[in-house]
Scaffold this motif. Sequence first.
Motif, PDB file in Angstrom:
ATOM      1  N   GLU A 171     -66.947  32.561 -61.598  1.00 48.77           N
ATOM      2  CA  GLU A 171     -67.455  32.338 -62.941  1.00 48.77           C
ATOM      3  C   GLU A 171     -67.948  33.677 -63.491  1.00 48.77           C
ATOM      4  N   SER A 172     -67.454  34.042 -64.644  1.00 50.06           N
ATOM      5  CA  SER A 172     -67.878  35.303 -65.246  1.00 50.06           C
ATOM      6  C   SER A 172     -69.366  35.233 -65.573  1.00 50.06           C
ATOM      7  N   PRO A 173     -70.137  36.265 -65.239  1.00 45.70           N
ATOM      8  CA  PRO A 173     -71.564  36.257 -65.558  1.00 45.70           C
ATOM      9  C   PRO A 173     -71.793  36.331 -67.065  1.00 45.70           C
ATOM     10  N   ALA A 174     -72.918  35.804 -67.488  1.00 46.47           N
ATOM     11  CA  ALA A 174     -73.274  35.875 -68.906  1.00 46.47           C
ATOM     12  C   ALA A 174     -73.446  37.335 -69.315  1.00 46.47           C
ATOM     13  N   ARG A 175     -73.094  37.629 -70.547  1.00 45.95           N
ATOM     14  CA  ARG A 175     -73.228  38.983 -71.069  1.00 45.95           C
ATOM     15  C   ARG A 175     -74.410  39.035 -72.021  1.00 45.95           C
ATOM     16  N   PRO A 176     -75.134  40.136 -72.060  1.00 44.88           N
ATOM     17  CA  PRO A 176     -76.251  40.250 -73.003  1.00 44.88           C
ATOM     18  C   PRO A 176     -75.756  40.276 -74.441  1.00 44.88           C
TER      19      PRO A 176
END
Length: 306
Positions: A171-176
């Motif tokens: 799962e791609s990590p959340a981006r700021p």
Amino acid sequence: YIAYRHDPLMGFPDPDRLKQILARLELLVSVTFSWSDTAWFSDVVLPLSPYLERESIVACKNGLKPYLFLRQRALEPRFDTRADWEIIAGLAKRLALDPLCFDSIEDIWKYQLDGTGVDIEDFASTGMVPLAQQALYRKQHELKFKTSSGKIEIIADKLESQGLKSLKPYESPARPQEHQFRITFGRCPVHTQGHTVNNPMLHELMPENQLWLNQAEAERMGIADGEEVKVSANGYSGRIKAKVTPFIHPEAVFMVHGFGHTLPTESRAFGKGILDNAFMHGGLDVWDEAGGAMAMQEHFVTVSKA
């Protein structure tokens, strides 16, 4: 709950929510050699002697050349503190737990070493007793892992039977979002977590933490190296000095864990730096379902000129 040399309010995410959880306990006890937020919040504090003022039980260090070791008391306690074995044995006597009721550390050592062929005098010169003269390498055919097959398992039945994926899909990590940064944290060689920040000598070496900020991002925001900045997230904010550097990703900021103490009794550490885990709102809900462990995670913050 007994917090033994542990400060959950400093060590886990979202300390305000954790304090609400701890408040529901019938009894919270801290065994500690220094003040901490958890100790201050506890019903009972049992003061532990610092390491030079207490003995230790015999312990074993595993490895290729395992050995037994112990610590001798270097000097008598300056204040009204106890070694950990004294605290445990004292509680055992009050609770009539006879197997743990020892009167001296020598009695404990004698009990531990019974049948080992090792005498307490063997520790006199170095504080340790080797259990092997040569490195103990296991033969390949003797190697066995603690799995159902005894081998490395890519797909583990123990996990799959509980509905946990052995290989969880990526799962791609959340981006700021724009003008946000991913907050990261770490340790330093000077301090032990947050326990030693109030120590006079160590405080002199590192009195507060700093916010590492990417040089290009700092120039964009007009922030100079050493300038005080405001860090904010989920209604919480704090002030900290910026360390402007090209050696950090532009989407991230970094600070050393263990600062931001709020107890006036910690006169040196009080109000110095900021507390990283206070920015981790909701972090208590993020944990490893397979191992049950919880750790600090990366969350997002905004940074502005103070």
